[in-house]
Design an enzyme around this catalytic site. Structure first.
Site, PDB file in Angstrom:
ATOM      1  N   SER A 253       0.848  -1.184   0.000  1.00  0.00           N
ATOM      2  CA  SER A 253       0.000   0.000   0.000  1.00  0.00           C
ATOM      3  C   SER A 253       0.895   1.250   0.000  1.00  0.00           C
ATOM      4  CB  SER A 253      -0.940  -0.031   1.211  1.00  0.00           C
ATOM      5  OG  SER A 253      -1.876   1.012   1.152  1.00  0.00           O
ATOM      6  N   ASP A 478      -8.843  -5.277  -5.889  1.00  0.00           N
ATOM      7  CA  ASP A 478      -8.456  -4.026  -5.218  1.00  0.00           C
ATOM      8  C   ASP A 478      -9.053  -2.842  -5.977  1.00  0.00           C
ATOM      9  OD1 ASP A 478      -7.204  -1.881  -3.981  1.00  0.00           O
ATOM     10  OD2 ASP A 478      -5.211  -2.786  -3.995  1.00  0.00           O
ATOM     11  N   HIS A 515      -8.026  -4.453  -1.338  1.00  0.00           N
ATOM     12  CA  HIS A 515      -6.758  -3.840  -0.966  1.00  0.00           C
ATOM     13  C   HIS A 515      -6.152  -4.468   0.282  1.00  0.00           C
ATOM     14  CE1 HIS A 515      -3.688  -0.771  -1.088  1.00  0.00           C
ATOM     15  NE2 HIS A 515      -3.960  -0.400   0.156  1.00  0.00           N
TER      16      HIS A 515
END
Length: 534
Positions: A253, A478, A515
């Site tokens: 991330s 995601d 995610h």
């Protein structure tokens, strides 16, 4: 008729309280009737009108109670209850009570960690300066004799340095199963270091820290940050360890962004690079989502333009910001399986407070987070994510700006205009949609992602990584960092001449967690990292 006169008098008394007068102001009869029938003064909170969602014992204000006693007997429907709002008011009342003594600002630390202090100033990309700063960190494994086995682990937006349990802090870390003997980050082989980024609130210098110039919290006097600023602070810590070159830079991330930035900034000091669910530059959708989170937070009256320390923190805005973020962290397919259209209790009437299971899930996520992370840190760190761009043009712009500001840390020079350079004004005219030429191709005609060549600007920006073995991982489910953004990284590196790029994309048959897959999927995320590191 008697009731109307009595009710109007009561409404007038309430109106006088609303405007802060001790004697009633002059009201017309229609105004009084309208006020008396407003939502604030309708039905009492009778057992029949209470929702099963009501969990708070919060009492009505005295003025409302007075009106409730005089409710018209012919009201068409009972008033709804709002336990979600009651809970917010109850938290505010609790925090207000605490602030009378010691201030309600919670401790954001997640247990014992180590801290490195730099007396040297840190010049930031946009011209701000930290005269001195702390970097909170934790480590696992043993640094070998030639200090060649170090891995720098970068965190996501709101994570602390506590990625794995330690003797000093046995609480499970956010990547507990990924670190340890025989784990993907194998502590039998590697020395793992994880830091809390500057700008954060878990021990590193951030907006909640004390400005040494005046002994007060920085608050929104804290300077604007970039991902590169955070990485430079981390490499200061590596210097303190005497680590000249990392075996690998690893992150997911926001950490995946930092991992790439570390290689671009210090190519000679980084060996392998792992970037999971990251990007080479922030794109409009993720910028828009973070902007929305910042806006709802800043609109909380308790935010006070950032100067809420030793007062009531903006917990309502933080809760809403986290709920918005949570929508982007998980995926539609997972939620369809997990929640569907189910309501918490279908035998009860619908409510405007959390009612569907997905609503209760988001509500819980917001409640859990709203006092666990500093609001100003969320603003600054998320903005740094928005500013991220490894394109050559942006890098050159930052380089020129840094050269211009380089003399400031030693001389203390402050330019009057440049000191306010981040205080932007809104445009005179709002943005207007402009008609665009419709492309000749049919919108239904598929375009293969590999047919789109990365921009020359980004290729030039990532060219320092042409000799770095790189693992890039993405997840098809995601929506915050879509898989095409990881494809962009991989294709750009290859176009820059890198022949050691491993690109892995997990389809929805492998992961539906969106995610958050990097936090949950030990088999596929962890397995690929383990194979890549060797």
């Amino acid at each position: 008729m008697m009731f109307a006169r009595h009710g109007a008098a009561t409404a007038a008394r309430i109106a006088s309280r609303r405007v802060g007068n001790s004697t009633p102001r002059s009201w017309t009869v229609p105004q009084i009737r309208q006020l008396h029938l407003s939502p604030l003064s309708r039905a009492p909170d009778t057992p029949a009108s209470r929702s099963f969602h009501e969990t708070s014992s919060h009492k009505a204000q005295p003025a409302l109670a007075e009106v409730e006693e005089e409710q018209p007997p012919d009201s068409s429907n009972p008033a709804l209850s709002f336990p979600c709002l009651d809970a917010q008011e109850a938290r505010t009342a609790s925090l207000t009570k605490r602030s009378l003594n010691s201030g309600p600002e919670p401790s954001y630390t997640t247990g014992r960690h180590r801290s490195w202090h730099s007396q040297a100033p840190l010049l930031l990309d946009w011209g701000g300066v930290l005269p001195q700063f702390n970097v909170a960190y934790e480590s696992w494994g043993r640094l070998n004799e030639d200090k060649s086995n170090a891995i720098l682990l970068h965190t996501g937006l709101s994570a602390s340095s506590h990625a794995h349990s330690t003797e000093a802090n046995p609480k499970s870390g956010w990547w507990e199963k990924f670190i340890g003997p025989g784990a993907p980050l194998d502590t039998n082989k590697y020395f793992i270091i994880c830091t809390n980024v500057i700008g954060g609130c878990y021990g590193s210098t951030g907006p909640g820290s004390i400005d040494p110039a005046d002994g007060q919290n920085y608050a929104t006097r804290f300077p604007i940050l970039t991902m590169e600023d955070m990485v430079r602070a981390q490499f200061g810590l590596l210097d303190a360890f005497g680590i000249e070159k990392l075996y690998a830079s690893v992150g997911s991330s926001m950490g995946g962004m930092q991992s790439l930035a570390a290689g671009v900034l210090f190519p000679e000091r980084v060996g392998k690079i792992v970037s999971v669910s990251g990007c080479a530059r922030s794109h409009p959708y993720s910028i828009a989502m973070r902007h929305t989170q910042r806006q709802v937070l800043m609109m909380d009256p308790n935010w006070q333009r950032g100067f809420y320390y030793n007062s009531i923190p903006p917990h309502a805005g933080m809760k809403l910001a986290r709920e918005i973020a949570t929508v982007t962290y998980r995926s539609g397919p997972e939620w369809e399986q997990r929640f569907g259209r189910r309501r918490a209790d279908p035998s009860r009437p619908p409510a405007l407070c959390p009612d569907f299971l997905i609503e209760t899930y988001l509500d819980h996520a917001g409640e859990k987070f709203c006092l666990e992370y500093d609001a100003n840190s969320l603003l600054y760190v998320s903005k740094a994510m928005d500013l991220f761009d490894l394109g050559r043009e942006h890098q050159e712009q930052m380089y020129r700006l840094r050269q211009h500001n380089r003399s400031k840390p030693s001389s203390g020079q402050r330019d009057g205009d440049e000191g306010r350079s981040c205080s932007l004004t809104l445009p005179d005219k709002p943005y207007e949609e402009k008609p665009t030429q419709i492309p000749s191709k049919s919108f239904s005609e598929p375009v293969a992602p590999t047919s789109i060549r990365p921009s020359d600007d980004l290729i030039a920006g990532l060219s320092p990584l042409r000799n770095h073995p790189t693992l890039v991982m993405g997840v098809a489910s995601d929506i915050l960092f879509p898989a095409w953004q990881q494809s962009e990284i991989a294709e750009t590196l290859r176009a820059a001449g890198n022949r050691s790029v491993t690109h892995v994309e997990l389809g929805e048959d492998k992961s539906l967690f969106g995610h958050d897959t990097f936090l949950l999927d030990l088999e596929h995320i962890g397995g690929n990292i383990s194979s890549f590191l060797g």
